[in-house]
Design a protein around this motif. Structure first.
Motif, PDB file in Angstrom:
ATOM      1  N   THR A  78      -0.694  -7.235   0.079  1.00 38.83           N
ATOM      2  CA  THR A  78      -1.897  -8.047  -0.107  1.00 38.83           C
ATOM      3  C   THR A  78      -2.537  -8.401   1.227  1.00 38.83           C
ATOM      4  O   THR A  78      -3.750  -8.213   1.413  1.00 38.83           O
ATOM      5  N   LEU A  79      -1.745  -8.900   2.174  1.00 36.70           N
ATOM      6  CA  LEU A  79      -2.296  -9.280   3.475  1.00 36.70           C
ATOM      7  C   LEU A  79      -2.873  -8.073   4.211  1.00 36.70           C
ATOM      8  O   LEU A  79      -3.893  -8.188   4.888  1.00 36.70           O
TER       9      LEU A  79
ATOM     10  N   LYS B 282       9.095  -9.513  -3.400  1.00 39.02           N
ATOM     11  CA  LYS B 282       8.164 -10.594  -3.061  1.00 39.02           C
ATOM     12  C   LYS B 282       7.523 -10.337  -1.689  1.00 39.02           C
ATOM     13  O   LYS B 282       6.317 -10.480  -1.520  1.00 39.02           O
ATOM     14  N   GLN B 283       8.333  -9.952  -0.708  1.00 41.38           N
ATOM     15  CA  GLN B 283       7.824  -9.668   0.632  1.00 41.38           C
ATOM     16  C   GLN B 283       6.907  -8.450   0.610  1.00 41.38           C
ATOM     17  O   GLN B 283       5.892  -8.427   1.281  1.00 41.38           O
ATOM     18  N   TYR B 284       7.258  -7.443  -0.191  1.00 43.59           N
ATOM     19  CA  TYR B 284       6.423  -6.245  -0.309  1.00 43.59           C
ATOM     20  C   TYR B 284       5.037  -6.609  -0.836  1.00 43.59           C
ATOM     21  O   TYR B 284       4.026  -6.153  -0.310  1.00 43.59           O
TER      22      TYR B 284
ATOM     23  N   ASP C 251       2.899 -10.662  10.571  1.00 46.74           N
ATOM     24  CA  ASP C 251       4.201  -9.991  10.536  1.00 46.74           C
ATOM     25  C   ASP C 251       5.083 -10.772   9.574  1.00 46.74           C
ATOM     26  O   ASP C 251       4.577 -11.555   8.767  1.00 46.74           O
ATOM     27  N   GLU C 252       6.382 -10.610   9.647  1.00 48.61           N
ATOM     28  CA  GLU C 252       7.281 -11.283   8.711  1.00 48.61           C
ATOM     29  C   GLU C 252       7.317 -12.802   8.902  1.00 48.61           C
ATOM     30  O   GLU C 252       7.703 -13.523   8.000  1.00 48.61           O
TER      31      GLU C 252
END
Length: 71
Positions: free
Chosen positions: A11-12, A4-6, A38-39
């Motif tokens: 995308t961003l 999900k984070q990947y 960032d995260e």
């Protein structure tokens, strides 16, 4: 990094430098140019809110985002 984070990072990254719209905490909507992320946070520049108020920059915590879209 989770899948999900990947997907979010990928995308961003492709949206950097482009105008996006986002909703924060189901209450406020903004448009601006995606400067960086960032995260934890997203940084927009040349920001306009739904009422037409303008700002040079906006930092939003990713956990407070409801949605973000490419304009």
């Amino acid at each position: 990094m989770s899948e999900k984070q990947y997907l979010l990072d990928k995308t961003l990254e492709s949206w950097k430098g482009k105008r996006v719209a986002l909703s924060v905490s189901n209450e406020h909507s903004f448009t601006g140019i995606l400067e960086d992320f960032d995260e934890e946070v997203i940084l927009l520049r040349d920001v306009v809110d739904i009422a037409g108020n303008k700002a040079k920059a906006l930092v939003v915590k990713i956990e407070d985002l409801n949605w973000i879209m490419l304009l």
